[in-house]
Write an enzyme that holds these catalytic residues in place. Sequence first.
Site, PDB file in Angstrom:
ATOM      1  N   CYS A 110      -0.347  -2.722  -6.001  1.00 55.33           N
ATOM      2  CA  CYS A 110       0.237  -3.943  -6.302  1.00 55.33           C
ATOM      3  C   CYS A 110      -0.575  -5.020  -5.344  1.00 55.33           C
ATOM      4  O   CYS A 110      -0.834  -4.844  -4.054  1.00 55.33           O
ATOM      5  CB  CYS A 110       1.641  -3.772  -5.959  1.00 55.33           C
ATOM      6  SG  CYS A 110       2.360  -5.702  -6.228  1.00 55.33           S
ATOM      7  N   HIS A 153       4.560  -3.227 -15.610  1.00 56.89           N
ATOM      8  CA  HIS A 153       4.146  -3.612 -13.990  1.00 56.89           C
ATOM      9  C   HIS A 153       4.564  -5.024 -13.758  1.00 56.89           C
ATOM     10  O   HIS A 153       5.427  -5.780 -12.802  1.00 56.89           O
ATOM     11  CB  HIS A 153       3.084  -3.251 -13.477  1.00 56.89           C
ATOM     12  CG  HIS A 153       2.996  -3.554 -11.972  1.00 56.89           C
ATOM     13  ND1 HIS A 153       2.843  -2.385 -11.141  1.00 56.89           N
ATOM     14  CD2 HIS A 153       2.584  -4.564 -11.291  1.00 56.89           C
ATOM     15  CE1 HIS A 153       2.525  -3.073  -9.812  1.00 56.89           C
ATOM     16  NE2 HIS A 153       2.490  -4.287  -9.992  1.00 56.89           N
ATOM     17  N   GLU A 154       3.903  -5.896 -14.514  1.00 51.14           N
ATOM     18  CA  GLU A 154       3.971  -7.345 -14.386  1.00 51.14           C
ATOM     19  C   GLU A 154       5.402  -8.161 -14.569  1.00 51.14           C
ATOM     20  O   GLU A 154       6.039  -8.775 -14.052  1.00 51.14           O
ATOM     21  CB  GLU A 154       2.935  -7.995 -15.381  1.00 51.14           C
ATOM     22  CG  GLU A 154       1.692  -7.749 -15.151  1.00 51.14           C
ATOM     23  CD  GLU A 154       1.274  -7.817 -13.613  1.00 51.14           C
ATOM     24  OE1 GLU A 154       0.506  -6.800 -13.285  1.00 51.14           O
ATOM     25  OE2 GLU A 154       1.913  -8.417 -12.806  1.00 51.14           O
TER      26      GLU A 154
HETATM   27  O1  K2U Z   1       0.836  -7.054 -10.180  1.00 55.03           O
HETATM   28  C1  K2U Z   1      -0.068  -6.607  -9.544  1.00 55.03           C
HETATM   29  O2  K2U Z   1       0.195  -6.550  -8.501  1.00 55.03           O
HETATM   30  C2  K2U Z   1      -1.353  -6.233 -10.271  1.00 55.03           C
HETATM   31  C3  K2U Z   1      -1.544  -4.895 -10.144  1.00 55.03           C
HETATM   32  C4  K2U Z   1      -0.909  -4.396 -11.610  1.00 55.03           C
HETATM   33  C5  K2U Z   1      -0.898  -3.043 -11.849  1.00 55.03           C
HETATM   34  C6  K2U Z   1      -0.636  -2.037 -10.727  1.00 55.03           C
HETATM   35  C7  K2U Z   1      -0.437  -0.708 -11.407  1.00 55.03           C
HETATM   36  C8  K2U Z   1      -0.789  -0.265 -12.398  1.00 55.03           C
HETATM   37  C9  K2U Z   1      -1.002  -1.218 -13.485  1.00 55.03           C
HETATM   38  C10 K2U Z   1      -0.996  -2.480 -13.363  1.00 55.03           C
HETATM   39  C11 K2U Z   1      -3.038  -4.363  -9.899  1.00 55.03           C
HETATM   40  O3  K2U Z   1      -3.804  -4.631 -10.933  1.00 55.03           O
HETATM   41  S1  K2U Z   1      -3.341  -3.063  -8.787  1.00 55.03           S
HETATM   42  C12 K2U Z   1      -4.848  -2.579  -9.143  1.00 55.03           C
HETATM   43  C13 K2U Z   1      -5.129  -1.628 -10.280  1.00 55.03           C
HETATM   44  C14 K2U Z   1      -6.219  -1.976 -11.144  1.00 55.03           C
HETATM   45  C15 K2U Z   1      -6.511  -0.979 -12.320  1.00 55.03           C
HETATM   46  C16 K2U Z   1      -5.759  -0.230 -12.461  1.00 55.03           C
HETATM   47  C17 K2U Z   1      -4.223  -0.204 -11.856  1.00 55.03           C
HETATM   48  C18 K2U Z   1      -4.245  -0.841 -10.841  1.00 55.03           C
HETATM   49 NI    NI Z   2       2.248  -5.933  -8.748  1.00 57.96          NI
END
Ligand code: K2U
Ligand code: NI
Length: 184
Positions: A110, A153-154
């Site tokens: 995250c 997640h969002e």
């Molecule tokens: O919301 C956030 O903090 C962004 C996250 C979203 C996310 C985390 C885990 C699984 C899916 C989405 C960031 O994208 S974390 C970095 C990342 C990059 C590619 C794939 C998964 C996570």
């Molecule tokens: Ni996050």
Amino acid sequence: MIKMNDIVREDDPVLREKAKEVPLPASEEDKAILASLIEYVKNSQDPEIAEKYGLRPGIGLAAPQIGVSKRMIAVHVNDENGNQLSYALFNPKIVSHSVEKAYLTSGEGCLSVDRNVPGYVHRYARVTVKAVTLEGEEVKLRLKGLPAICMQHEIDHLNGVMFYDYINEKAPFQIEENAQAIER
Ligand code: K2U
Ligand code: NI
């Protein structure tokens, strides 16, 4: 443009609030905030821009993560066929989902969490999301794979939920029965 110091980190109370619905049609201010979220996610995936501004790469970002407790999210991610999906959404809502669960074999991270939290996060394998786009259009999205994981997640960020809330502390890598493993 949003930079890392604009992103609030865990323990900031805003990440545990239930964000408020955005009044529609969206105000110019709310449209600018949503545009900045999708701009960050795209910038963070551009090696030159990310390097230049020290951006941590992400595939999604929610308004509470920049201290704005409003129901807005951005997702910019390739699906399993390599198609670029890009969503900047007001008031997203999961209207239906599979019984089947799925998890990222890499675990989750995250942008608001500056530490590794190992373990599997079990989410719905498929979700149907209704929302309004930056352009004001109502959409119904049917997602699976990494896009579905990212969208959940969002949307969790809009409800004060963090990915590690799901991790089984006693058995973080225990796999729920019939859960689909997603490699990324
Ligand atoms: O919301 C956030 O903090 C962004 C996250 C979203 C996310 C985390 C885990 C699984 C899916 C989405 C960031 O994208 S974390 C970095 C990342 C990059 C590619 C794939 C998964 C996570
Ligand atoms: Ni996050």
